[in-house]
Design an enzyme around this catalytic site. Structure first.
Site, PDB file in Angstrom:
ATOM      1  N   LYS A 272      -5.149  -9.648   6.944  1.00  0.00           N
ATOM      2  CA  LYS A 272      -6.476 -10.123   7.545  1.00  0.00           C
ATOM      3  C   LYS A 272      -6.189 -11.019   8.634  1.00  0.00           C
ATOM      4  CE  LYS A 272      -9.356  -7.670   5.127  1.00  0.00           C
ATOM      5  NZ  LYS A 272     -10.461  -6.592   5.437  1.00  0.00           N
TER       6      LYS A 272
ATOM      7  N   GLU B 261     -18.069 -12.194   7.842  1.00  0.00           N
ATOM      8  CA  GLU B 261     -18.274 -11.733   6.492  1.00  0.00           C
ATOM      9  C   GLU B 261     -17.051 -11.664   5.634  1.00  0.00           C
ATOM     10  OE1 GLU B 261     -17.748  -9.673   8.853  1.00  0.00           O
ATOM     11  OE2 GLU B 261     -16.212  -8.594   7.898  1.00  0.00           O
TER      12      GLU B 261
ATOM     13  N   SER C 104      -1.001  -4.534   1.428  1.00  0.00           N
ATOM     14  CA  SER C 104      -1.821  -5.121   2.430  1.00  0.00           C
ATOM     15  C   SER C 104      -2.105  -6.880   2.179  1.00  0.00           C
ATOM     16  CB  SER C 104      -3.273  -4.495   2.435  1.00  0.00           C
ATOM     17  OG  SER C 104      -3.880  -4.387   0.997  1.00  0.00           O
TER      18      SER C 104
HETATM   19  C1  LIG Z   1      -5.582  -7.380   0.597  1.00  0.00           C
HETATM   20  C2  LIG Z   1      -6.756  -6.726   1.195  1.00  0.00           C
HETATM   21  N1  LIG Z   1      -6.287  -5.430   1.371  1.00  0.00           N
HETATM   22  C3  LIG Z   1      -7.318  -4.414   1.738  1.00  0.00           C
HETATM   23  C4  LIG Z   1      -8.552  -4.648   2.054  1.00  0.00           C
HETATM   24  C5  LIG Z   1      -9.485  -3.755   2.440  1.00  0.00           C
HETATM   25  O1  LIG Z   1     -10.002  -3.878   3.524  1.00  0.00           O
HETATM   26  P1  LIG Z   1      -9.315  -2.883   4.786  1.00  0.00           P
HETATM   27  O2  LIG Z   1      -9.715  -1.596   4.653  1.00  0.00           O
HETATM   28  O3  LIG Z   1     -10.225  -3.266   6.061  1.00  0.00           O
HETATM   29  O4  LIG Z   1      -8.055  -3.161   4.945  1.00  0.00           O
HETATM   30  C6  LIG Z   1      -8.838  -6.135   1.958  1.00  0.00           C
HETATM   31  C7  LIG Z   1     -10.299  -6.561   1.901  1.00  0.00           C
HETATM   32  O5  LIG Z   1     -10.745  -7.523   1.663  1.00  0.00           O
HETATM   33  C8  LIG Z   1      -8.007  -7.041   1.311  1.00  0.00           C
HETATM   34  O6  LIG Z   1      -8.294  -8.334   1.171  1.00  0.00           O
END
Ligand SMILES: Cc1ncc(COP(=O)(O)O)c(C=O)c1O
Length: 389
Positions: free
Chosen positions: A84, A106, A370
């Protein structure tokens, strides 16, 4: 993307009062995208502050155990613990360029809220974060972090009290304060130009991963990522779109296929307009937005970014799902075999490959890790009846 649409998806379905702000953002974004000074500044913060480039790690123990080759793109190693931060630094720089002094955002899992509060502290911007009550309770530590960083956290006690209600609260605030406020949207969704803005700043993930594989002489067979709104997935997919590599997005399968027990937008949802754009969304029989569920606070969103809708229809990306229990299994599997505690969101992508390990035998898989899982320990404790061990 053409005129704000990916095929039939996307667009700007918002109150008339927001159109000047969206146009201003669009102008500034396209200017910044081609501006060497802006790009150098962004990359400098990415490298010196956020900790890029992140490594690609070959998960040797799990590869041996399951008979495939698993590579992890380590976005969990970034400052604030998730991908993020790429988008929040990028959009905060755009806000400065537009002369905006106040940022709203948000958050679901809290990672986007923490990353936004961080960027605002860094650039001396006023910050207010909207968060659903359910999410604020299950991600209490992230609420405390945002407050420590100087942000005001406003808890939304409406609707399902999760991410979609936080997005609605932001859109409402933005309509009222559009002159001095930038809405720093956290995923590749919402009205144009947000999906393009967010995927652009996240495409640094795919670029680095592609460079890694090209320098080692061979691209992976599969690139896999979890899909909430879609930002980490589009970020890594962007690096491989023009190749033969198979791309797979993994949604939250929740508890079952029953309405209200999952967040499978593609195979269980339908086309519709939601929170500013046309995409896939889960609706009830009466046409209202349906309740959704995931053990992960970042994946329980009834809509999905419009570029993913386009990629699904054009069959460039396959969308699968992973149930809560398989994600929790994966959470422990990565922790115990590799010493890495993954975010529950990323655990869905991992859970999908473990569940289908026969299909992936001997294949090279690149998975976007992620974020890290510290934020999710309380959820997992509760899921397991009070103990993490
Ligand atoms: C660590 C992490 N991975 C994935 C996501 C999912 O969001 P996005 O599909 O935008 O990557 C989030 C959302 O809060 C997150 O905190």
């Amino acid at each position: 993307m053409k005129n704000g649409f990916y095929g039939e998806y996307g667009g700007q379905f918002v109150a008339e009062t927001l159109m000047p702000a969206l146009n201003e953002l669009e102008r500034n974004f396209f200017k910044a995208k081609n501006d060497a000074n802006f790009n150098n500044k962004f990359l400098k913060y990415m490298n010196d502050y956020a900790g890029r480039p992140t490594p690609v790690y070959y998960a040797e123990n799990l590869s041996e155990k399951y008979g495939f080759n698993l590579y992890l793109k380590r976005e969990d190693l970034l400052h604030t613990g998730a991908h993020k931060i790429n988008n929040t630094i990028g959009q905060a720089l755009l806000a400065l360029q537009m002369g905006k002094k106040r940022i709203i955002a948000e958050t679901g899992a809290g990672q986007h809220g923490v990353a936004t509060a961080t960027a605002c502290a860094l650039f001396n911007l006023e910050c207010e974060i909207y968060m659903g009550k359910t999410d604020a309770e299950r991600q209490r530590v992230n609420v405390e972090k945002m407050e420590m960083l100087g942000a005001k956290v406003t808890v939304v006690d409406k609707g399902s009290k999760t991410l979609k209600d936080a997005v609605s609260a932001c859109l409402k605030d933005w309509v009222a304060n559009v002159d001095d406020t930038h809405y720093l949207l956290g995923s590749a969704l919402g009205p144009h130009p947000f999906p393009s803005v967010v995927s652009h700043f996240q495409s640094v993930i795919g670029r680095e991963a592609r460079e890694y594989f090209e320098s080692s002489g061979k691209l992976p067979d599969y690139v896999i990522a979890c899909v909430g709104g879609g930002s980490n997935a589009i970020g890594i997919f962007r690096g491989f779109m023009d190749t033969e590599v198979e791309l797979i997005g993994v949604e939250a399968g929740g508890l079952s296929d029953k309405p209200g027990e999952h967040a499978i937008r593609f195979s269980k949802g339908q086309k519709g307009i939601f929170q500013g754009s046309h995409s896939y969304v889960i609706l009830q029989k009466n046409g209202q937005i349906a309740p959704v569920h995931s053990v992960s606070a970042g994946l329980d969103y009834p809509g999905v970014g419009p570029e993913h809708a386009f990629l699904k229809d054009s069959k460039r990306v396959k969308y699968e799902f992973c149930r809560d229990e398989d994600a929790i299994f994966a959470f422990y599997e990565l922790a115990r075999n590799e010493g890495i505690i993954p975010a529950l969101e990323s655990s869905h992508a991992l859970g999908y490959i473990f569940k289908n390990s026969n299909f992936f035998k001997e294949k090279n898989i690149l998975l976007n890790l992620s974020g890290r899982g510290d934020k999710d320990l309380e959820i997992v404790r509760e899921y397991r009846g009070g103990s993490l061990s």
